[in-house]
Design a protein around this motif. Structure first.
Motif, PDB file in Angstrom:
ATOM      1  N   ILE A  62      11.442 -12.113  22.738  1.00 52.46           N
ATOM      2  CA  ILE A  62      12.021 -13.330  23.297  1.00 52.46           C
ATOM      3  C   ILE A  62      10.949 -14.042  24.107  1.00 52.46           C
ATOM      4  O   ILE A  62      10.540 -13.569  25.170  1.00 52.46           O
ATOM      5  N   LYS A  63      10.480 -15.177  23.587  1.00 53.44           N
ATOM      6  CA  LYS A  63       9.450 -15.959  24.262  1.00 53.44           C
ATOM      7  C   LYS A  63      10.157 -16.967  25.177  1.00 53.44           C
ATOM      8  O   LYS A  63      10.671 -17.980  24.709  1.00 53.44           O
ATOM      9  N   VAL A  64      10.179 -16.638  26.465  1.00 52.76           N
ATOM     10  CA  VAL A  64      10.992 -17.396  27.423  1.00 52.76           C
ATOM     11  C   VAL A  64      10.195 -18.555  28.004  1.00 52.76           C
ATOM     12  O   VAL A  64       9.247 -18.364  28.768  1.00 52.76           O
ATOM     13  N   TRP A  65      10.621 -19.771  27.639  1.00 53.12           N
ATOM     14  CA  TRP A  65      10.024 -20.990  28.171  1.00 53.12           C
ATOM     15  C   TRP A  65      10.849 -21.531  29.338  1.00 53.12           C
ATOM     16  O   TRP A  65      10.361 -22.355  30.112  1.00 53.12           O
ATOM     17  N   ASP A  66      12.085 -21.094  29.421  1.00 57.02           N
ATOM     18  CA  ASP A  66      12.994 -21.523  30.485  1.00 57.02           C
ATOM     19  C   ASP A  66      13.867 -20.326  30.863  1.00 57.02           C
ATOM     20  O   ASP A  66      14.748 -19.919  30.106  1.00 57.02           O
ATOM     21  N   SER A  67      13.613 -19.742  32.038  1.00 57.82           N
ATOM     22  CA  SER A  67      14.312 -18.520  32.444  1.00 57.82           C
ATOM     23  C   SER A  67      15.820 -18.726  32.593  1.00 57.82           C
ATOM     24  O   SER A  67      16.597 -17.777  32.457  1.00 57.82           O
ATOM     25  N   LYS A  68      16.236 -19.950  32.853  1.00 58.28           N
ATOM     26  CA  LYS A  68      17.668 -20.218  33.029  1.00 58.28           C
ATOM     27  C   LYS A  68      18.436 -20.035  31.720  1.00 58.28           C
ATOM     28  O   LYS A  68      19.646 -19.833  31.734  1.00 58.28           O
ATOM     29  N   LYS A  69      17.721 -20.124  30.612  1.00 59.99           N
ATOM     30  CA  LYS A  69      18.363 -20.012  29.298  1.00 59.99           C
ATOM     31  C   LYS A  69      18.767 -18.570  28.957  1.00 59.99           C
ATOM     32  O   LYS A  69      19.577 -18.342  28.072  1.00 59.99           O
ATOM     33  N   VAL A  70      18.158 -17.592  29.663  1.00 59.13           N
ATOM     34  CA  VAL A  70      18.389 -16.191  29.306  1.00 59.13           C
ATOM     35  C   VAL A  70      19.832 -15.788  29.572  1.00 59.13           C
ATOM     36  O   VAL A  70      20.470 -15.125  28.760  1.00 59.13           O
ATOM     37  N   ASN A  71      20.368 -16.191  30.728  1.00 56.90           N
ATOM     38  CA  ASN A  71      21.749 -15.860  31.062  1.00 56.90           C
ATOM     39  C   ASN A  71      22.698 -16.481  30.041  1.00 56.90           C
ATOM     40  O   ASN A  71      22.657 -17.684  29.780  1.00 56.90           O
ATOM     41  N   GLY A  72      23.544 -15.649  29.468  1.00 55.70           N
ATOM     42  CA  GLY A  72      24.479 -16.119  28.448  1.00 55.70           C
ATOM     43  C   GLY A  72      23.955 -15.971  27.039  1.00 55.70           C
ATOM     44  O   GLY A  72      24.712 -16.046  26.072  1.00 55.70           O
ATOM     45  N   THR A  73      22.618 -15.771  26.889  1.00 53.39           N
ATOM     46  CA  THR A  73      22.020 -15.592  25.559  1.00 53.39           C
ATOM     47  C   THR A  73      21.770 -14.117  25.263  1.00 53.39           C
ATOM     48  O   THR A  73      22.004 -13.650  24.142  1.00 53.39           O
ATOM     49  N   ILE A  74      21.307 -13.379  26.270  1.00 52.30           N
ATOM     50  CA  ILE A  74      20.956 -11.976  26.099  1.00 52.30           C
ATOM     51  C   ILE A  74      22.007 -11.094  26.779  1.00 52.30           C
ATOM     52  O   ILE A  74      22.401 -11.351  27.922  1.00 52.30           O
ATOM     53  N   SER A  75      22.450 -10.054  26.058  1.00 54.12           N
ATOM     54  CA  SER A  75      23.395  -9.094  26.644  1.00 54.12           C
ATOM     55  C   SER A  75      22.759  -7.710  26.670  1.00 54.12           C
ATOM     56  O   SER A  75      21.728  -7.468  26.021  1.00 54.12           O
ATOM     57  N   ASN A  76      23.383  -6.789  27.397  1.00 52.87           N
ATOM     58  CA  ASN A  76      22.865  -5.420  27.489  1.00 52.87           C
ATOM     59  C   ASN A  76      22.831  -4.712  26.142  1.00 52.87           C
ATOM     60  O   ASN A  76      22.061  -3.778  25.929  1.00 52.87           O
ATOM     61  N   LYS A  77      23.673  -5.167  25.214  1.00 57.82           N
ATOM     62  CA  LYS A  77      23.731  -4.545  23.897  1.00 57.82           C
ATOM     63  C   LYS A  77      22.561  -4.940  22.999  1.00 57.82           C
ATOM     64  O   LYS A  77      22.373  -4.366  21.935  1.00 57.82           O
ATOM     65  N   ASP A  78      21.804  -5.955  23.432  1.00 58.06           N
ATOM     66  CA  ASP A  78      20.697  -6.460  22.608  1.00 58.06           C
ATOM     67  C   ASP A  78      19.406  -5.649  22.757  1.00 58.06           C
ATOM     68  O   ASP A  78      18.487  -5.795  21.958  1.00 58.06           O
ATOM     69  N   HIS A 122      12.741 -10.849  38.746  1.00 61.56           N
ATOM     70  CA  HIS A 122      11.553 -10.123  39.210  1.00 61.56           C
ATOM     71  C   HIS A 122      10.372 -10.384  38.283  1.00 61.56           C
ATOM     72  O   HIS A 122       9.229 -10.541  38.738  1.00 61.56           O
ATOM     73  N   MET A 123      10.642 -10.452  36.995  1.00 60.13           N
ATOM     74  CA  MET A 123       9.588 -10.707  36.006  1.00 60.13           C
ATOM     75  C   MET A 123       8.931 -12.063  36.260  1.00 60.13           C
ATOM     76  O   MET A 123       7.704 -12.187  36.248  1.00 60.13           O
ATOM     77  N   PHE A 124       9.743 -13.086  36.516  1.00 58.09           N
ATOM     78  CA  PHE A 124       9.193 -14.428  36.714  1.00 58.09           C
ATOM     79  C   PHE A 124       8.618 -14.607  38.117  1.00 58.09           C
ATOM     80  O   PHE A 124       7.572 -15.241  38.290  1.00 58.09           O
ATOM     81  N   ASP A 125       9.272 -14.036  39.117  1.00 56.36           N
ATOM     82  CA  ASP A 125       8.762 -14.156  40.488  1.00 56.36           C
ATOM     83  C   ASP A 125       7.402 -13.490  40.636  1.00 56.36           C
ATOM     84  O   ASP A 125       6.535 -13.959  41.379  1.00 56.36           O
ATOM     85  N   ASN A 126       7.196 -12.362  39.927  1.00 61.23           N
ATOM     86  CA  ASN A 126       5.941 -11.630  40.008  1.00 61.23           C
ATOM     87  C   ASN A 126       4.947 -12.029  38.920  1.00 61.23           C
ATOM     88  O   ASN A 126       3.891 -11.403  38.779  1.00 61.23           O
ATOM     89  N   LYS A 127       5.333 -13.020  38.124  1.00 56.33           N
ATOM     90  CA  LYS A 127       4.454 -13.574  37.088  1.00 56.33           C
ATOM     91  C   LYS A 127       3.978 -12.509  36.103  1.00 56.33           C
ATOM     92  O   LYS A 127       2.813 -12.470  35.702  1.00 56.33           O
ATOM     93  N   LEU A 128       4.922 -11.633  35.710  1.00 56.51           N
ATOM     94  CA  LEU A 128       4.605 -10.648  34.678  1.00 56.51           C
ATOM     95  C   LEU A 128       4.618 -11.345  33.322  1.00 56.51           C
ATOM     96  O   LEU A 128       5.593 -12.010  32.983  1.00 56.51           O
ATOM     97  N   PRO A 129       3.575 -11.197  32.529  1.00 58.82           N
ATOM     98  CA  PRO A 129       3.500 -11.956  31.276  1.00 58.82           C
ATOM     99  C   PRO A 129       4.291 -11.361  30.111  1.00 58.82           C
ATOM    100  O   PRO A 129       4.757 -12.098  29.245  1.00 58.82           O
ATOM    101  N   TYR A 130       4.430 -10.026  30.071  1.00 55.15           N
ATOM    102  CA  TYR A 130       4.993  -9.403  28.871  1.00 55.15           C
ATOM    103  C   TYR A 130       5.641  -8.084  29.255  1.00 55.15           C
ATOM    104  O   TYR A 130       5.007  -7.218  29.857  1.00 55.15           O
ATOM    105  N   VAL A 131       6.924  -7.939  28.904  1.00 53.03           N
ATOM    106  CA  VAL A 131       7.688  -6.761  29.310  1.00 53.03           C
ATOM    107  C   VAL A 131       8.462  -6.224  28.118  1.00 53.03           C
ATOM    108  O   VAL A 131       9.056  -7.000  27.352  1.00 53.03           O
ATOM    109  N   PHE A 132       8.448  -4.906  27.967  1.00 50.76           N
ATOM    110  CA  PHE A 132       9.290  -4.263  26.969  1.00 50.76           C
ATOM    111  C   PHE A 132      10.428  -3.567  27.696  1.00 50.76           C
ATOM    112  O   PHE A 132      10.212  -2.725  28.566  1.00 50.76           O
ATOM    113  N   VAL A 133      11.666  -3.914  27.334  1.00 48.87           N
ATOM    114  CA  VAL A 133      12.851  -3.358  27.977  1.00 48.87           C
ATOM    115  C   VAL A 133      13.556  -2.466  26.969  1.00 48.87           C
ATOM    116  O   VAL A 133      13.979  -2.926  25.908  1.00 48.87           O
ATOM    117  N   ASN A 134      13.669  -1.167  27.302  1.00 48.13           N
ATOM    118  CA  ASN A 134      14.321  -0.244  26.368  1.00 48.13           C
ATOM    119  C   ASN A 134      15.557   0.400  26.991  1.00 48.13           C
ATOM    120  O   ASN A 134      15.883   0.150  28.135  1.00 48.13           O
TER     121      ASN A 134
END
Length: 611
Positions: free
Chosen positions: A361-377, A599-611
């Motif tokens: 997921i290449k996030v250009w707008d962090s506000k878009k994530v809510n409602g698009t991504i769920s824990n099941k994804d 936290h990812m955006f506040d700390n300017k982390l560029p790339y994260v894998f969430v498992n």
């Protein structure tokens, strides 16, 4: 009797643990070996190995000789012994009856007749470093040819002839292997010819070269937009099904020149123009059919899915690109369709349990994530595209990143990673006297890696890829090249930055951040200065098997246990300011229950894998 008991007790004391017994077994099977050989084979440190060998030799169980093989080397071998303990044996003392093989007698050099004893024959050759298996084979041959009255000279001649035949057989096998010509030249072949030092460094554990076999891309990023515009075989896809069929044909065409790791970047936007002509039901059916078919190919498929409005939307046309003309329509006209496609891909992946489909997921707008991504994804990759150094765009394939700073955004697609060399950063620090010496050594190894890449491009630029059909006929022009070899990525990977800094300054990255920054910045400067026209990028190495190999070799070489961390990480600490230097790949790995997008955006982390 007292001396015999003293010798027996000494031998028993010398065999006071299983490691010493393992040493004797190894030397019996393999013949004479050095301290280093034994240490590596049994995975025990050098000092312990040396101590045990000295104890075994003192007890008369081993012998040693110093030989000259390029340098002085002390070789240890088994000194024949027989330890037998029982009440009866202790009373009788060490009076072992002569063991004989039947009634066959041997005429000795002194003219006396003695019964033939095959064990004595074997024990005579064991101290000279011959492997036990070889001695046993020779003994079996002797047993077949021995006769009553045979002389000891004949026995020796039979055994000597067996050894000569064995050596000749091995030499012939080696010559036959040397004459074998591989179907295609390999990276190993050309490095052996033009840069043997790189192979030596690879074997010694200074670096690790990912592929030494035939040239084959480690991964590849497909050009969905290019296929939709140019098509293949002079036929542009008229609908989304056509596009997917052409893409599957390309995957088949490329299977011999790339590993089964493929990426489809900005997929939701690049298929949006064709998808916009379809009703939702039809689009979902076609999309599901393609994803299921792709999953069955047993390839690792990465889908780069843009969330929000990518920087390239306003400048990239949906039709054939002509620099002198203003594009009639760009991808910003298809934002709603692209967002819908992203959600459907996540849904199909989740519902159909498509294990070979990976989503970035290449996030250009962090506000878009809510409602698009769920824990099941999850599991999912997240790329923070809001960082200034992400440029117009960048592509990710697993842990590899392609930067649009190389020849514009067009070269983050239709390209792949050609080769990857991992540098043993902690070892450079271990070998260095001080910081100045560290950077001198680091520059030398980086230049050697760059030289190796230059040698490899000679092979790549040859006929390796020309024999593969990667030039397609286009409806827009005569042909288009689907794999521009000159845009291939060569990556240099680092790991163990934390340990390297500790070895240098006895401190952490957190307390030596300027040194960490200097190390990565300096490395990029060396690459830019000496890389020439080769696309080289610095990245992280997290492969546990590769890191484990370096740990094992360094533990043996430095006689102390070492443990290395992946990439530039430090336990419980992250350093976002360092990632800008790792344009070839970087990652943070977190569990979904600990993942915080803010936290990812506040700390300017560029790339994260969430498992």
């Amino acid at each position: 009797m007292k001396n015999e008991f003293k010798q027996l007790a000494s031998r028993i004391r010398a065999l006071d643990n299983e490691v010493k017994l393992s040493i004797i077994v190894l030397l019996t099977k393999r013949g004479a070996l050095s301290i280093t050989d034994i240490s590596k084979e049994l995975k025990i440190n050098f000092s312990t190995t040396h101590k045990y060998l000295e104890q075994l030799e003192k007890a008369g169980l081993l012998k040693s000789n110093t030989v000259l093989k390029n340098r002085l080397k002390r070789l240890f071998y088994v000194n024949d012994f027989n330890i037998e303990i029982s009440p009866k044996k202790l009373v009788e003392g060490d009076k072992t009856p002569e063991s004989a093989n039947g009634d066959i007698r041997v005429l000795t050099r002194t003219g006396k007749m003695k019964f033939f004893d095959v064990n004595k024959l074997m024990n005579r050759y064991l101290p000279h470093g011959l492997p036990l298996a070889t001695i046993e084979q020779g003994a079996e041959l002797v047993k077949k040819r021995v006769y009553d009255g045979i002389t000891s000279l004949e026995l020796e001649a039979i055994f000597k002839k067996f050894l000569e035949d064995k050596i000749n057989s091995l030499n012939n096998a080696i010559q036959s292997l040397a004459q074998l010509k591989p179907k295609d030249r390999t990276y190993s072949d050309i490095l052996q010819l033009l840069h043997p030092e790189a192979l030596k460094m690879h074997m010694q554990g200074n670096i690790f070269i990912q592929n030494l076999s035939e040239p084959k891309l480690l991964n590849f990023i497909h050009d969905i937009r290019g296929i939709s515009i140019h098509g293949i075989d002079n036929k542009a896809p008229s609908n989304l099904s056509d596009l997917f069929n052409q893409l599957l044909n390309i995957l088949e065409t490329m299977k011999d020149i790339t590993n089964p790791v493929h990426c489809f970047d900005s997929f939701n936007y690049f298929i949006a123009p064709l998808a916009s002509r379809m009703k939702d039901e039809e689009l979902n059916a076609v999309l599901e059919k393609f994803l299921v078919a792709l999953d069955k190919l047993n390839i690792s498929a990465y889908f780069g899915l843009d969330l929000g409005q990518p920087n390239f939307l306003k400048i990239v046309p949906t039709t054939y690109y002509v620099r002198t003309l203003k594009p009639e329509k760009t991808y910003e006209h298809f934002i709603p369709v692209a967002e819908k496609i992203l959600q459907q891909i996540l849904k199909f992946r989740r519902d159909k349990k498509l294990e070979n489909i990976n989503c970035i997921i290449k996030v250009w707008d962090s506000k878009k994530v809510n409602g698009t991504i769920s824990n099941k994804d999850y599991p999912l990759y997240f790329a923070n595209m809001t960082l200034p150094w992400q440029q117009i765009t960048s592509s990710y394939v697993g842990l590899t990143r392609f930067d649009s700073n190389w020849n514009s955004w067009f070269r983050v697609i239709r390209t792949g990673e050609v080769q990857r060399i991992t540098v043993n950063l902690p070892r450079i620090a271990l070998d260095s006297k001080n910081e100045k010496d560290f950077f001198i050594r680091l520059e030398s190894i980086l230049k050697s890696c760059i030289h190796a890449f230059g040698v490899m491009t000679e092979l790549i630029a040859g006929d390796t890829y020309r024999r593969t059909k990667i030039i397609f006929r286009s409806v827009q022009r005569e042909k288009w090249n689907y794999l521009p070899v000159e845009d291939g990525l060569y990556s240099i990977r680092f790991f163990g930055l934390s340990e390297a800094i500790f070895f240098l300054n006895n401190g952490s990255i957190k307390n030596n951040l300027s040194l960490a920054d200097k190390t990565l910045k300096f490395s990029n400067e060396v690459i830019q200065k000496h890389g020439g026209n080769i696309r080289i990028a610095l990245g992280e190495q997290h492969d546990p098997e590769i890191i484990k190999r370096f740990e094992y070799i360094d533990t043996l070489n430095y006689s102390k246990e070492v443990s290395y961390s992946g990439g530039i990480h430090e336990k419980d600490s992250i350093f976002p300011e360092l990632y800008q230097y790792l344009r070839g790949g970087h990652i943070n790995i977190v569990s979904k229950d600990k993942f915080d997008l803010k936290h990812m955006f506040d700390n300017k982390l560029p790339y994260v894998f969430v498992n």
